[in-house]
Write a protein that holds these residues in place. Structure first.
Motif, PDB file in Angstrom:
ATOM      1  N   GLU A  81      39.620  22.196  36.694  1.00  0.00           N
ATOM      2  CA  GLU A  81      39.785  21.696  35.340  1.00  0.00           C
ATOM      3  C   GLU A  81      39.454  22.755  34.286  1.00  0.00           C
ATOM      4  OE1 GLU A  81      35.998  19.555  36.746  1.00  0.00           O
ATOM      5  OE2 GLU A  81      37.443  20.934  37.606  1.00  0.00           O
ATOM      6  N   HIS A  82      39.222  24.005  34.749  1.00  0.00           N
ATOM      7  CA  HIS A  82      38.873  25.062  33.799  1.00  0.00           C
ATOM      8  C   HIS A  82      40.064  25.976  33.523  1.00  0.00           C
ATOM      9  CE1 HIS A  82      34.309  24.924  34.776  1.00  0.00           C
ATOM     10  NE2 HIS A  82      34.829  23.737  34.575  1.00  0.00           N
ATOM     11  N   TRP A  83      40.177  26.362  32.274  1.00  0.00           N
ATOM     12  CA  TRP A  83      41.235  27.304  31.890  1.00  0.00           C
ATOM     13  C   TRP A  83      40.637  28.629  31.466  1.00  0.00           C
ATOM     14  CZ3 TRP A  83      46.500  26.416  32.002  1.00  0.00           C
ATOM     15  CH2 TRP A  83      46.884  25.099  32.319  1.00  0.00           C
ATOM     16  N   TYR A  84      41.287  29.706  31.844  1.00  0.00           N
ATOM     17  CA  TYR A  84      40.808  31.035  31.485  1.00  0.00           C
ATOM     18  C   TYR A  84      41.950  31.890  30.942  1.00  0.00           C
ATOM     19  CZ  TYR A  84      36.942  29.806  34.598  1.00  0.00           C
ATOM     20  OH  TYR A  84      35.893  29.172  35.204  1.00  0.00           O
ATOM     21  N   ILE A  85      41.587  32.829  30.087  1.00  0.00           N
ATOM     22  CA  ILE A  85      42.525  33.902  29.750  1.00  0.00           C
ATOM     23  C   ILE A  85      41.905  35.192  30.272  1.00  0.00           C
ATOM     24  CG2 ILE A  85      43.798  35.105  27.950  1.00  0.00           C
ATOM     25  CD1 ILE A  85      43.335  32.718  26.137  1.00  0.00           C
ATOM     26  N   VAL A  86      42.643  35.886  31.112  1.00  0.00           N
ATOM     27  CA  VAL A  86      42.136  37.136  31.677  1.00  0.00           C
ATOM     28  C   VAL A  86      42.837  38.289  30.977  1.00  0.00           C
ATOM     29  CG1 VAL A  86      41.846  38.485  33.769  1.00  0.00           C
ATOM     30  CG2 VAL A  86      41.842  35.991  33.891  1.00  0.00           C
ATOM     31  N   PHE A  87      42.077  39.096  30.273  1.00  0.00           N
ATOM     32  CA  PHE A  87      42.648  40.261  29.600  1.00  0.00           C
ATOM     33  C   PHE A  87      42.487  41.483  30.487  1.00  0.00           C
ATOM     34  CE2 PHE A  87      41.609  37.520  26.002  1.00  0.00           C
ATOM     35  CZ  PHE A  87      42.748  37.636  25.221  1.00  0.00           C
ATOM     36  N   VAL A  88      43.571  42.220  30.663  1.00  0.00           N
ATOM     37  CA  VAL A  88      43.457  43.503  31.355  1.00  0.00           C
ATOM     38  C   VAL A  88      43.495  44.581  30.289  1.00  0.00           C
ATOM     39  CG1 VAL A  88      44.560  45.098  32.957  1.00  0.00           C
ATOM     40  CG2 VAL A  88      44.542  42.656  33.449  1.00  0.00           C
ATOM     41  N   CYS A  89      42.448  45.385  30.231  1.00  0.00           N
ATOM     42  CA  CYS A  89      42.340  46.405  29.190  1.00  0.00           C
ATOM     43  C   CYS A  89      42.239  47.785  29.814  1.00  0.00           C
ATOM     44  CB  CYS A  89      41.093  46.188  28.341  1.00  0.00           C
ATOM     45  SG  CYS A  89      41.010  44.562  27.603  1.00  0.00           S
ATOM     46  N   GLU A  90      42.806  48.758  29.105  1.00  0.00           N
ATOM     47  CA  GLU A  90      42.674  50.135  29.567  1.00  0.00           C
ATOM     48  C   GLU A  90      41.493  50.752  28.838  1.00  0.00           C
ATOM     49  OE1 GLU A  90      46.383  52.277  30.484  1.00  0.00           O
ATOM     50  OE2 GLU A  90      45.547  53.801  29.158  1.00  0.00           O
ATOM     51  N   THR A  91      40.521  51.220  29.621  1.00  0.00           N
ATOM     52  CA  THR A  91      39.333  51.818  29.008  1.00  0.00           C
ATOM     53  C   THR A  91      39.095  53.200  29.598  1.00  0.00           C
ATOM     54  OG1 THR A  91      37.906  50.863  30.688  1.00  0.00           O
ATOM     55  CG2 THR A  91      38.194  49.581  28.681  1.00  0.00           C
ATOM     56  N   GLU A  92      38.258  53.946  28.925  1.00  0.00           N
ATOM     57  CA  GLU A  92      37.874  55.261  29.433  1.00  0.00           C
ATOM     58  C   GLU A  92      36.851  55.056  30.549  1.00  0.00           C
ATOM     59  OE1 GLU A  92      39.115  58.287  28.539  1.00  0.00           O
ATOM     60  OE2 GLU A  92      40.554  56.993  27.500  1.00  0.00           O
ATOM     61  N   PRO A  93      36.858  55.944  31.566  1.00  0.00           N
ATOM     62  CA  PRO A  93      35.801  55.826  32.587  1.00  0.00           C
ATOM     63  C   PRO A  93      34.436  56.089  31.968  1.00  0.00           C
ATOM     64  CG  PRO A  93      37.110  57.815  32.921  1.00  0.00           C
ATOM     65  CD  PRO A  93      37.792  57.017  31.854  1.00  0.00           C
ATOM     66  N   ASN A  94      33.438  55.624  32.658  1.00  0.00           N
ATOM     67  CA  ASN A  94      32.099  55.647  32.116  1.00  0.00           C
ATOM     68  C   ASN A  94      31.181  56.347  33.116  1.00  0.00           C
ATOM     69  OD1 ASN A  94      30.070  55.071  30.408  1.00  0.00           O
ATOM     70  ND2 ASN A  94      30.066  52.846  30.758  1.00  0.00           N
ATOM     71  N   PRO A  95      31.327  57.683  33.263  1.00  0.00           N
ATOM     72  CA  PRO A  95      30.658  58.338  34.387  1.00  0.00           C
ATOM     73  C   PRO A  95      29.137  58.338  34.270  1.00  0.00           C
ATOM     74  CG  PRO A  95      31.722  59.956  32.969  1.00  0.00           C
ATOM     75  CD  PRO A  95      32.089  58.618  32.436  1.00  0.00           C
ATOM     76  N   LEU A  96      28.505  58.162  35.411  1.00  0.00           N
ATOM     77  CA  LEU A  96      27.051  58.257  35.486  1.00  0.00           C
ATOM     78  C   LEU A  96      26.683  59.717  35.709  1.00  0.00           C
ATOM     79  CD1 LEU A  96      26.376  55.226  37.844  1.00  0.00           C
ATOM     80  CD2 LEU A  96      25.507  55.453  35.525  1.00  0.00           C
ATOM     81  N   PRO A  97      25.427  60.096  35.440  1.00  0.00           N
ATOM     82  CA  PRO A  97      25.022  61.474  35.703  1.00  0.00           C
ATOM     83  C   PRO A  97      25.189  61.831  37.172  1.00  0.00           C
ATOM     84  CG  PRO A  97      23.161  60.116  34.983  1.00  0.00           C
ATOM     85  CD  PRO A  97      24.390  59.310  34.812  1.00  0.00           C
ATOM     86  N   GLU A  98      25.423  63.109  37.438  1.00  0.00           N
ATOM     87  CA  GLU A  98      25.655  63.538  38.809  1.00  0.00           C
ATOM     88  C   GLU A  98      24.475  63.195  39.712  1.00  0.00           C
ATOM     89  OE1 GLU A  98      27.697  67.057  39.514  1.00  0.00           O
ATOM     90  OE2 GLU A  98      26.625  67.518  41.368  1.00  0.00           O
ATOM     91  N   ASN A  99      24.825  62.804  40.945  1.00  0.00           N
ATOM     92  CA  ASN A  99      23.798  62.395  41.889  1.00  0.00           C
ATOM     93  C   ASN A  99      24.208  62.889  43.265  1.00  0.00           C
ATOM     94  OD1 ASN A  99      22.306  60.925  43.775  1.00  0.00           O
ATOM     95  ND2 ASN A  99      22.132  59.168  42.413  1.00  0.00           N
TER      96      ASN A  99
END
Ligand SMILES: [Zn+2]
Length: 304
Positions: A81-99
């Motif tokens: 009984e639930h309705w959703y809108i799913v947005f697909v967005c293009e984003t920049e990667p979000n790199p973590l510091p080198e490990n």
């Protein structure tokens, strides 16, 4: 419908297997997509409180999080009984510091969801089992109700709700676990599931297959976004080889403790397998674990 029939007549004329169009009840429609939501068809309104859908109008929405980057597509879908809108967005990667840290994971047998080469035993949260028992109860009572009755319909809705809840709990667990691994390690090495199916007996590992595939997908995309590595390796013999001296034991699957008859090394079986998995990736093994007492046994990651 027109499209369905045109396709049907075209196939008939071409002498192919035609397949008469079937009726599709409203129950079977559960999603549709605006393929160019960024340009046309969909508009966020009222400062993120409403969304305008072309052909439908303005609908009130609760945004689970702010939109990021550039909107590509939007899919409207119904779950129960639930309705959703799913947005697909293009984003920049979000790199973590080198490990430089690397870890191997063994997809565990019950009760462990996975076990790491550092001796961490991760259990699937308890509430899964509880919810599963509840689900089975509801399932049984559905079968006792008359077909087409109101009570049956209501119970079926409850059943769907419980299914959705379990799916959400599982997803939540996967996300948190994957996030932890990606934050902590630069490289995560796991057994390649495509090969796993052939290499290991179904009885030992088969039950949770679907769950692992979903988890590994989550892990892969989180790692990608963070600029970290996830490697799948051939799992053959990873639960038979001694990680210290390389001795291969014929049938150690059912013993929890692994004591190598050749060199005397003693490890938790799944931890040993995880170390082997890590070694398969070609990473120089870290010698910290190469000692004769079991390392870090009993530590588990609690899911908050
Ligand atoms: Zn050994």
């Amino acid at each position: 419908m027109d499209k369905a029939f045109q396709g049907f007549f075209r196939r008939v004329r071409a002498g192919q297997k035609a397949g008469y169009p079937r009726f599709k009840g409203r129950e079977r429609y559960d999603s549709f997509t605006f393929p160019q939501a960024g340009q046309t068809g969909v508009k966020v309104q009222g400062g993120g409180k409403r969304v305008f859908l072309h052909g439908i109008g303005s609908v009130k929405c609760k945004f689970h999080r702010p939109l990021e980057g550039e909107v590509k597509t939007a899919t409207v879908k119904r779950e129960g009984e639930h309705w959703y809108i799913v947005f697909v967005c293009e984003t920049e990667p979000n790199p973590l510091p080198e490990n430089r840290a690397a870890v191997g994971i063994d997809l565990g047998t019950n009760p462990h969801f996975l076990v790491t080469s550092e001796g961490e035993l991760v259990e699937a949260p308890r509430y899964f089992q509880k919810a599963q028992a509840k689900l089975a109860r509801t399932q049984r009572s559905v079968t006792k109700k008359r077909r087409g009755s109101n009570r049956r319909r209501k119970l079926k809705m409850r059943l769907a709700r419980q299914h959705r809840k379990i799916a959400n709990q599982r997803k939540d667990f996967h996300h948190k676990l994957a996030r932890r691994l990606v934050n902590r390690y630069g490289t995560v090495v796991h057994e390649d599931l495509n090969i796993l199916g052939l290499a290991r007996s179904r009885t030992a590992k088969g039950v949770q297959d679907a769950g692992w595939a979903a988890f590994l997908q989550t892990l892969a995309y989180k790692a990608e976004e963070a600029g970290r590595r996830v490697v799948g390796v051939d799992p053959k013999h990873t639960s038979q080889d001694c990680p210290v001296c390389g001795h291969r034991e014929k049938k150690p699957l059912w013993v929890r403790e692994f004591t190598c008859p050749a060199c005397g090394a003693s490890l938790h079986r799944d931890v040993a397998a995880a170390i082997n998995v890590l070694a398969r990736s070609g990473r120089a093994p870290d010698r910290r674990w190469a000692r004769t007492e079991p390392s870090g046994m009993g530590t588990a990651w609690a899911v908050p």
